[in-house]
Design an enzyme around this catalytic site. Structure first.
Site, PDB file in Angstrom:
ATOM      1  N   CYS A 119      18.004  18.472 -32.209  1.00  0.00           N
ATOM      2  CA  CYS A 119      18.377  19.878 -32.492  1.00  0.00           C
ATOM      3  C   CYS A 119      19.523  19.879 -32.984  1.00  0.00           C
ATOM      4  CB  CYS A 119      17.982  20.553 -31.111  1.00  0.00           C
ATOM      5  SG  CYS A 119      16.510  20.478 -30.411  1.00  0.00           S
ATOM      6  N   HIS A 174      22.924  26.354 -30.312  1.00  0.00           N
ATOM      7  CA  HIS A 174      21.482  26.052 -30.673  1.00  0.00           C
ATOM      8  C   HIS A 174      20.534  26.774 -29.525  1.00  0.00           C
ATOM      9  CE1 HIS A 174      17.853  24.129 -30.670  1.00  0.00           C
ATOM     10  NE2 HIS A 174      17.992  23.519 -29.504  1.00  0.00           N
ATOM     11  N   ASN A 202      12.608  27.814 -29.272  1.00  0.00           N
ATOM     12  CA  ASN A 202      13.810  26.623 -29.709  1.00  0.00           C
ATOM     13  C   ASN A 202      12.945  25.981 -31.003  1.00  0.00           C
ATOM     14  OD1 ASN A 202      14.972  24.169 -30.152  1.00  0.00           O
ATOM     15  ND2 ASN A 202      14.793  23.448 -27.941  1.00  0.00           N
TER      16      ASN A 202
HETATM   17  C1  LIG Z   1      12.181  23.624 -19.165  1.00  0.00           C
HETATM   18  C2  LIG Z   1      13.067  24.624 -18.161  1.00  0.00           C
HETATM   19  C3  LIG Z   1      12.966  25.961 -18.882  1.00  0.00           C
HETATM   20  C4  LIG Z   1      12.500  24.819 -16.829  1.00  0.00           C
HETATM   21  O1  LIG Z   1      13.271  25.578 -16.142  1.00  0.00           O
HETATM   22  P1  LIG Z   1      13.688  25.506 -14.774  1.00  0.00           P
HETATM   23  O2  LIG Z   1      14.201  26.724 -14.140  1.00  0.00           O
HETATM   24  O3  LIG Z   1      14.536  24.259 -14.740  1.00  0.00           O
HETATM   25  O4  LIG Z   1      12.224  25.166 -14.088  1.00  0.00           O
HETATM   26  P2  LIG Z   1      12.035  23.847 -13.240  1.00  0.00           P
HETATM   27  O5  LIG Z   1      11.832  22.500 -13.901  1.00  0.00           O
HETATM   28  O6  LIG Z   1      12.669  23.787 -11.969  1.00  0.00           O
HETATM   29  O7  LIG Z   1      10.448  24.089 -12.611  1.00  0.00           O
HETATM   30  C5  LIG Z   1      10.055  25.043 -11.688  1.00  0.00           C
HETATM   31  C6  LIG Z   1       8.898  25.148 -11.592  1.00  0.00           C
HETATM   32  O8  LIG Z   1       8.303  25.917 -12.766  1.00  0.00           O
HETATM   33  C7  LIG Z   1       7.094  25.243 -12.943  1.00  0.00           C
HETATM   34  N1  LIG Z   1       6.884  25.578 -14.634  1.00  0.00           N
HETATM   35  C8  LIG Z   1       7.412  24.747 -15.542  1.00  0.00           C
HETATM   36  N2  LIG Z   1       6.977  25.365 -16.455  1.00  0.00           N
HETATM   37  C9  LIG Z   1       6.188  26.539 -16.390  1.00  0.00           C
HETATM   38  C10 LIG Z   1       5.860  27.490 -17.137  1.00  0.00           C
HETATM   39  N3  LIG Z   1       5.540  27.456 -18.461  1.00  0.00           N
HETATM   40  N4  LIG Z   1       5.150  28.494 -16.586  1.00  0.00           N
HETATM   41  C11 LIG Z   1       5.188  28.665 -15.250  1.00  0.00           C
HETATM   42  N5  LIG Z   1       5.550  27.792 -14.408  1.00  0.00           N
HETATM   43  C12 LIG Z   1       6.343  26.904 -15.118  1.00  0.00           C
HETATM   44  C13 LIG Z   1       7.278  23.834 -12.949  1.00  0.00           C
HETATM   45  O9  LIG Z   1       5.975  23.308 -12.730  1.00  0.00           O
HETATM   46  C14 LIG Z   1       8.049  23.924 -11.584  1.00  0.00           C
HETATM   47  O10 LIG Z   1       6.849  23.962 -10.454  1.00  0.00           O
HETATM   48  P3  LIG Z   1       7.146  23.117  -9.144  1.00  0.00           P
HETATM   49  O11 LIG Z   1       8.418  23.689  -8.716  1.00  0.00           O
HETATM   50  O12 LIG Z   1       5.946  23.518  -8.558  1.00  0.00           O
HETATM   51  O13 LIG Z   1       7.240  21.821  -9.796  1.00  0.00           O
HETATM   52  C15 LIG Z   1      14.695  24.118 -18.224  1.00  0.00           C
HETATM   53  O14 LIG Z   1      14.675  23.034 -17.537  1.00  0.00           O
HETATM   54  C16 LIG Z   1      15.107  23.944 -19.662  1.00  0.00           C
HETATM   55  O15 LIG Z   1      15.270  24.667 -20.411  1.00  0.00           O
HETATM   56  N6  LIG Z   1      15.443  22.676 -20.027  1.00  0.00           N
HETATM   57  C17 LIG Z   1      16.022  22.350 -21.203  1.00  0.00           C
HETATM   58  C18 LIG Z   1      14.923  22.012 -22.201  1.00  0.00           C
HETATM   59  C19 LIG Z   1      15.418  22.132 -23.468  1.00  0.00           C
HETATM   60  O16 LIG Z   1      16.455  22.773 -23.838  1.00  0.00           O
HETATM   61  N7  LIG Z   1      14.951  21.277 -24.416  1.00  0.00           N
HETATM   62  C20 LIG Z   1      15.145  21.195 -25.764  1.00  0.00           C
HETATM   63  C21 LIG Z   1      16.224  20.312 -25.964  1.00  0.00           C
HETATM   64  S1  LIG Z   1      17.003  20.469 -27.795  1.00  0.00           S
END
Ligand SMILES: CC(C)(COP(=O)(O)OP(=O)(O)OC[C@H]1O[C@@H](n2cnc3c(N)ncnc32)[C@H](O)[C@@H]1OP(=O)(O)O)[C@@H](O)C(=O)NCCC(=O)NCCS
Length: 329
Positions: free
Chosen positions: A114, A254, A284
């Protein structure tokens, strides 16, 4: 020989089809409320069956050339930043170069996840500054929907398809690129990757059955990395430009997650009114997100000649990149 180098024209293209959070609710165990609260995303664009990355890239490139009033034949180089090329080889850049009729241009793809568009702007600006080339087309283009596991709610809600492009060339003294910071930390390589289809794990019936050709991500680790790195790389680029965060007119981060963008802005003490946000509309789009945002800001009439902009990104690699520039159009 050194000269000021900036963006002469900007273009973007997103596919017609829109997939909303409500649509996704019918596909995986998720909810509009969860996606909106955790990411700020409301919808994403998805490429049509017959649209590949080079098709999106071509349309964005045509728009950028029109905007710059530059002819394809004038281009010396085409760089395409992508993690979802049409083929492992040839490069997307070569396919676009041929379709544009950029007959004298060299062409290559750039792999920095990205961060790829900002990396490409850094490479292009240096080649022009040194006098090797005069006009370079840089593109960020992705069809991540093609490498998505649509059963994995951890990833499939986050990404979208799209392309953005910019024509880079000499600009008036004092404008254009003023400070660059690029970086990489390969120790995080496997926090965000496509396990199979390369030389490590070639394609086979078993890799397809195991969904190994799709994006695998440790979201929490990538989140922590992004929070840590965006402020840091931005400050380094600002320092090289001899500028303070408060002098900036607009921040183009980004567009991965609204929470990440908000934390970055806070670190830099930049009010959200100065931060461009369109992750709600496109999700994204990886290397395409920053040029899509720039074109949108230009169309909205908020970019003025001389404006001080910060572009910053992070992504697979793990990589990061920031550029401070004064808008030159
Ligand atoms: C992926 C992301 C949105 C997850 O958000 P978060 O607040 O960290 O959420 P968590 O990873 O703590 O997950 C919380 C819970 O939600 C759940 N969950 C994940 N995706 C879900 C979805 N789409 N819908 C509902 N629940 C979801 C998980 O399974 C987890 O459940 P659990 O606690 O029972 O295991 C976040 O970590 C993120 O944005 N990371 C960076 C990703 C990124 O930018 N990638 C590209 C880089 S260029």
């Amino acid at each position: 020989m050194t000269r000021a180098v900036g963006i002469l024209g900007i273009g973007s293209y997103v596919p017609e089809k829109i997939l909303t959070n409500n649509d996704l609710e019918k596909m995986v165990d998720t909810s509009d409320a969860w996606i909106t609260e955790r990411t700020g995303i409301r919808q994403r664009h998805i490429a049509a069956k017959d649209e590949a990355t080079s098709d999106l890239a071509f349309k964005a490139a045509v728009a950028a050339l029109d905007d710059a009033r530059v002819k394809a034949e004038e281009l010396d180089l085409v760089i395409c930043a992508t993690a979802s090329p049409d083929h492992a080889f040839p490069s997307v850049a070569c396919l676009v170069q041929e379709r544009l009729g950029a007959v004298k241009a060299a062409a290559f793809d750039l792999g920095a996840g990205c961060s790829g568009f900002v990396y490409s702007l850094a490479v292009a600006s240096q080649m022009i500054q040194n006098g090797l080339y005069d006009k370079i087309l840089i593109i960020g283009a992705e069809t991540l929907s093609r490498i998505m596991n649509w059963q994995d709610r951890n990833t499939c809600v986050l990404f979208g398809d799209g392309a953005g492009a910019a024509v880079v060339g000499a600009v008036d003294e004092g404008l254009g690129v003023l400070g660059i910071d690029l970086g990489s930390d390969g120790s995080g390589a496997y926090h965000l990757y496509q396990p199979a289809g390369g030389s490590r794990r070639p394609a086979s019936a078993a890799t397809v059955a195991a969904n190994q050709h799709t994006i695998h991500m440790n979201g929490r680790e990538v989140f922590k990395f992004a929070i840590k790195i965006l402020g840091r790389t931005s400050l380094r680029a600002l320092e090289k430009a001899g500028m303070k965060p408060e002098e900036l007119d607009l921040l183009f981060s980004h567009q991965a997650n609204l929470r990440i963008i908000t934390v970055a802005a806070k670190r830099l003490r930049i009010p959200m009114e100065k931060v461009w946000v369109d992750v709600d509309k496109y999700a994204n789009t990886s290397a395409a997100s920053i040029p899509i945002a720039l074109r949108e800001a230009q169309d909205a009439g908020v970019l003025k000649k001389g404006d001080k902009l910060l572009l910053c990104g992070f992504g697979a690699g793990l990589t990061w990149a920031a550029i401070v520039l004064r808008w030159a159009k």
